[in-house]
Design an enzyme around this catalytic site. Structure first.
Site, PDB file in Angstrom:
ATOM      1  N   HIS A  33      67.865  39.950  -4.401  1.00 59.63           N
ATOM      2  CA  HIS A  33      67.843  39.202  -5.668  1.00 59.63           C
ATOM      3  C   HIS A  33      67.205  40.042  -6.772  1.00 59.63           C
ATOM      4  O   HIS A  33      67.656  40.041  -7.917  1.00 59.63           O
ATOM      5  CB  HIS A  33      67.002  37.925  -5.534  1.00 59.63           C
ATOM      6  N   SER A 182      69.276  38.837   3.166  1.00 53.59           N
ATOM      7  CA  SER A 182      69.701  37.455   2.953  1.00 53.59           C
ATOM      8  C   SER A 182      68.508  36.540   3.167  1.00 53.59           C
ATOM      9  O   SER A 182      67.658  36.811   4.026  1.00 53.59           O
ATOM     10  CB  SER A 182      70.800  37.102   3.969  1.00 53.59           C
TER      11      SER A 182
END
Ligand code: PAF
Length: 281
Positions: A33, A182
């Site tokens: 991210h 993830s």
């Protein structure tokens, strides 16, 4: 970093953060991210992120309730990535009434692969992304290539609704052993974490076989073997497949001879954790 909890607060904060570069997330942020946030920051525009765990994209049996919510740690990470404004609405703020207006995703794109194994998933994603775009009104939005099909659905939606938003793709970030980063990796126990890179390896092996395949039958055999390899290691694969990058359709014989047009995509369950990954070749 300003934090807006309501659309009204967001609108007022956007007064000074117009034409932003936007990174939508569901929180539980990791380096993947943050790499998207850095891409957004590098545009030179104000960086706006959102954290919202979107119920609409989870099926009733999926992990909506247990999805990790790590707000304070996420805020620290976003601050360190130079985020200017965080939109973090509660559910009642974003869905004050039942969300009966939904985005229908394109047949052949939204209902295959992830869309086939998670019916309603892309409708939920596209609907919330459209809402977030309406709230933030960014000039640029950044999505990860890890969610390959999601990126394609968002791009198609932006094109077909003429949204004045440039969609940028961030490359998949991997752990040292090749596992794609993830939020769901956190569900894995130690033994599963050690096994998890086998998905990326299976996709790599499939890409290699597919790159040398001279017939659709050879391609089908390679896909079958990739699934069988993971199954033999205790995984429950949903799919490991080769598709055209342009439209995610199965390749035609002519596509096999065209380099740089194909992608392998895979989704498989390790214990109760479902992992996805992909590799362009
Ligand atoms: O990729 C995600 O984290 C989510 O699907 C997104 C794009 C934030 C929509 O909820």
């Amino acid at each position: 970093m300003q934090i807006a909890r309501t659309v009204r607060e967001l609108r007022s904060a956007l007064g000074t953060n117009r034409a932003a570069a936007f990174v939508p997330t569901m929180g539980n942020l990791h380096e993947g991210h943050l790499s998207l946030a850095r891409i957004a920051k590098a545009t030179g525009r104000p960086l706006v992120a959102s954290i919202f765990v979107n119920r609409l994209q989870f099926a009733p049996h999926e992990d909506f309730d247990s999805y990790p919510r790590t707000f304070e740690a996420d805020c620290d990470k976003l601050r360190s990535a130079g985020c200017d404004l965080l939109f973090a609405p509660g559910e009642r703020e974003l869905y004050p009434v039942e969300q009966t207006c939904r985005i229908t995703t394109p047949p052949g794109l939204g209902d295959v692969l992830e869309g086939a194994f998670r019916p309603g998933f892309f409708e939920g994603v596209a609907t919330v992304v459209m809402k977030l775009f309406g709230c933030v009104q960014p000039a640029v939005a950044v999505f990860g290539t890890k969610d390959y099909q999601q990126l394609m659905v968002v791009r198609r939606m932006v094109e077909q609704f003429n949204l004045p938003i440039e969609v940028l793709a961030g490359p998949t970030l991997r752990e040292a052993d090749g596992l794609a980063m993830s939020s769901r990796n956190g569900y894995l126990d130690a033994a599963q974490r050690a096994e998890a890179p086998a998905l990326a390896r299976a996709l790599q092996a499939l890409a290699q076989r597919a790159a040398g395949a001279r017939s659709l039958q050879a391609l089908a055999d390679a896909e079958h073997e990739a699934m069988a390899t993971l199954q033999a290691r205790g995984w429950k694969p949903d799919y490991l497949t080769v598709r055209r990058r342009a439209d995610l359709a199965p390749p035609q014989a002519a596509d096999l001879a065209t380099p740089d047009t194909l992608v392998t995509l895979g989704a498989a369950r390790l214990g109760t954790t479902r992992l996805i990954d992909n590799l362009e070749f």
